[in-house]
Design a protein around this motif. Sequence first.
Motif, short mmCIF file in Angstrom:
data_model
loop_
_atom_site.label_atom_id
_atom_site.label_comp_id
_atom_site.label_asym_id
_atom_site.label_seq_id
_atom_site.Cartn_x
_atom_site.Cartn_y
_atom_site.Cartn_z
N GLY A 17 0.83 -1.21 0.00
CA GLY A 17 0.00 0.00 0.00
C GLY A 17 0.86 1.26 0.00
N SER A 18 1.98 1.20 0.71
CA SER A 18 2.90 2.33 0.73
C SER A 18 3.58 2.48 -0.63
N ALA A 19 4.02 1.36 -1.18
CA ALA A 19 4.79 1.43 -2.42
C ALA A 19 3.93 1.80 -3.62
N VAL A 20 2.80 1.12 -3.77
CA VAL A 20 1.96 1.37 -4.95
C VAL A 20 1.14 2.64 -4.71
N GLY A 21 1.32 3.59 -5.57
CA GLY A 21 0.59 4.85 -5.39
C GLY A 21 0.76 5.72 -6.61
N LEU A 22 0.73 7.02 -6.38
CA LEU A 22 0.88 7.96 -7.50
C LEU A 22 2.22 7.78 -8.18
N GLY A 23 3.21 7.30 -7.43
CA GLY A 23 4.54 7.10 -8.00
C GLY A 23 4.50 6.16 -9.20
N ASN A 24 3.65 5.15 -9.13
CA ASN A 24 3.58 4.17 -10.22
C ASN A 24 2.76 4.69 -11.38
N ILE A 25 1.64 5.33 -11.07
CA ILE A 25 0.66 5.61 -12.11
C ILE A 25 0.76 7.05 -12.61
N PHE A 104 3.82 17.80 -1.83
CA PHE A 104 3.36 17.87 -3.23
C PHE A 104 2.53 16.64 -3.61
N TYR A 105 2.78 15.54 -2.92
CA TYR A 105 2.01 14.32 -3.17
C TYR A 105 0.53 14.59 -2.93
N SER A 106 0.27 15.34 -1.87
CA SER A 106 -1.11 15.65 -1.51
C SER A 106 -1.76 16.55 -2.57
N PHE A 225 13.63 4.72 -5.89
CA PHE A 225 13.47 4.98 -4.46
C PHE A 225 12.06 5.45 -4.13
N PHE A 226 11.59 6.39 -4.94
CA PHE A 226 10.26 6.96 -4.68
C PHE A 226 9.19 5.88 -4.76
N SER A 227 9.26 5.11 -5.82
CA SER A 227 8.20 4.13 -6.05
C SER A 227 8.20 3.03 -5.00
N LEU A 228 9.38 2.65 -4.51
CA LEU A 228 9.44 1.59 -3.50
C LEU A 228 9.34 2.16 -2.08
N SER A 229 9.13 3.46 -1.96
CA SER A 229 9.04 4.13 -0.64
C SER A 229 10.31 3.98 0.18
N LEU A 230 11.47 4.02 -0.48
CA LEU A 230 12.72 3.76 0.24
C LEU A 230 13.50 5.03 0.53
N GLY A 231 14.33 4.96 1.55
CA GLY A 231 15.29 6.03 1.82
C GLY A 231 14.81 7.07 2.81
N MET A 232 13.60 6.93 3.34
CA MET A 232 13.13 7.94 4.29
C MET A 232 12.51 7.36 5.55
N GLY A 233 12.54 6.04 5.70
CA GLY A 233 12.06 5.48 6.96
C GLY A 233 10.63 4.97 6.93
N ALA A 234 9.93 5.14 5.79
CA ALA A 234 8.54 4.66 5.73
C ALA A 234 8.51 3.13 5.84
N ILE A 235 9.37 2.50 5.05
CA ILE A 235 9.41 1.04 5.09
C ILE A 235 10.08 0.57 6.40
N THR A 319 -3.05 5.27 0.87
CA THR A 319 -2.27 4.29 1.61
C THR A 319 -0.76 4.60 1.54
N SER A 320 -0.34 5.38 0.53
CA SER A 320 1.06 5.81 0.47
C SER A 320 1.27 7.01 1.39
N ALA A 321 0.33 7.94 1.35
CA ALA A 321 0.46 9.16 2.14
C ALA A 321 0.55 8.83 3.63
N ILE A 322 -0.23 7.84 4.04
CA ILE A 322 -0.22 7.42 5.44
C ILE A 322 1.21 7.04 5.86
N SER A 323 1.89 6.33 4.98
CA SER A 323 3.23 5.86 5.33
C SER A 323 4.24 7.00 5.31
N LEU A 324 3.91 8.09 4.61
CA LEU A 324 4.81 9.25 4.62
C LEU A 324 4.71 10.02 5.93
N LEU A 325 3.53 9.99 6.53
CA LEU A 325 3.33 10.74 7.77
C LEU A 325 3.71 9.92 9.01
N1 PFF Z 1 5.85 4.90 -3.04
C1 PFF Z 1 4.82 5.89 -3.13
C2 PFF Z 1 4.31 5.92 -4.56
O1 PFF Z 1 4.92 5.29 -5.43
O2 PFF Z 1 3.34 6.59 -4.83
C3 PFF Z 1 5.26 7.24 -2.68
C4 PFF Z 1 6.08 7.22 -1.43
C5 PFF Z 1 5.53 6.72 -0.25
C6 PFF Z 1 7.39 7.65 -1.44
C7 PFF Z 1 6.31 6.65 0.89
C8 PFF Z 1 8.17 7.58 -0.32
C9 PFF Z 1 7.62 7.08 0.84
F1 PFF Z 1 8.36 7.00 1.89
#
Ligand code: PFF
Length: 446
Positions: A17-25, A104-106, A225-235, A319-325
């Motif tokens: 849910g965190s990974a799949v989001g606006l980043g993919n589509i 900006f995601y929001s 990195f963005f698409s997999l939600s990596l590098g910022m602690g969400a995962i 579901t991605s935004a939740i993991s960012l917060l």
């Molecule tokens: N992975 C999310 C997407 O592809 O839409 C965006 C994202 C979520 C990026 C969480 C970074 C993050 F930590």
Amino acid sequence: MHGEWSTRLAFILAATGSAVGLGNIWRFPYTTGEYGGGAFVLVYLLCVAGIGIPIMMAEVMLGRRGRQSPINTMRTLASEEGKSPAWQLLGWLGIVAGFTILSFYSVVAGWTLAYVFRTASGVFQGATADGVTSIFGNLVGDPERLLAWHTIFIAMTIVVVSRGVSHGLEKAVRFLMPALFVLLIAMVGYAMNTGYFAAGLEYLFTPDFSKLTTKGVLSAMGQAFFSLSLGMGAIMIYGSYLNHRTSIARTSIVIALMDSLVAIVSAMAIFPIIFANDLDPELGPGMVFKVLPIAFGHMPGGTFFGTLFFVLLVFAAWTSAISLLEPVVAWLVENRGYNRVFASAWAGVVTWLLGVVSLLSLNAWSDYKVFGMGFMGLFDFLATNILLPLGGFLIAIFAGWYLSRASSLDELNMGDRFAYRFWRALIRYVTPIAVGVVFLRAIKVL
Ligand code: PFF
């Protein structure tokens, strides 16, 4: 004190849910168009495999070992290994990246919300490419509407995070993600009938390296990195709720595969329609909003399927935004003693303010440019292409060089066999060197 996912599947669902989001589509297709197609896609996939998967394993591992917010996890692990407490700065870097991305995601999630109602109203019926483009232009040119949708989306995110991330997340991802995927496949079916499917595939899968710039490579890595939600602690924070029996390696691979599949399938749905309508692949951030409505306007049941598509995309973004917060909220609860509701509201309001800067840069402040970018583009560039890879680089260094071999062996729990040694070689050498080289080359060009 610290919760746990109920099952292994719950973690997979939440992380997906965190990974799949606006980043993919939203982001993957237009970035692919910006950097010329096939070669970008290839570099992106290589980054997912060689950098993304090892770092995802490292993040989940560190999270599960530390069992706190990323800042406290890093402090605890560093002290357990007798290393400098400065490693907690990695957690702080993630907080900054998270705020910046969510802001900006929001705004883009707000576009998606607006499109639910646009599409349901039937305006796209029979619409031409020009008509669809001008509808998008009207939306982003109107700060008040953008502000309203942005505010609603942040509020939606605050509500879920304030109740604790596991509530409802499992169900939302379990049913809605597959539905979104099925709809995307149906769109690919539509794209097959445009007569330009082969042209789309060729664009995406025949690498033309002459089109690949250093900036393109940096962006492909950032996109991974963005698409997999990596590098910022969400995962990492999702990993902190993971029980000890689950195989980190297998789950990380599954999540990365699903995430890349969704990105590739979206691009396969979008590019044929672009070519069929004589549009330019360099459509920019409006791409998915300018292209898919053309299809919805011409296929049977398009108003219904289009509305459903945007509803599902809102859920994916949510579901991605939740993991960012979540990382910052967890930290506020742990260290400041705030309750979850107050912490979520506080973090949400800060993000909201930054988001207002982003959305104004699309209209009222469109003349202000930094390095040739508006504020929204700048926030995206800094967070995605700089902060996330930097965070990932440091995670790799910590997991590969500062965390003892015994600790990672114990936490990954995959035995001292080939798979573990392969991961360790990747995280110690391949991943940091690859990120480092891309950075160094990019600095020269930027
Ligand atoms: N992975 C999310 C997407 O592809 O839409 C965006 C994202 C979520 C990026 C969480 C970074 C993050 F930590």
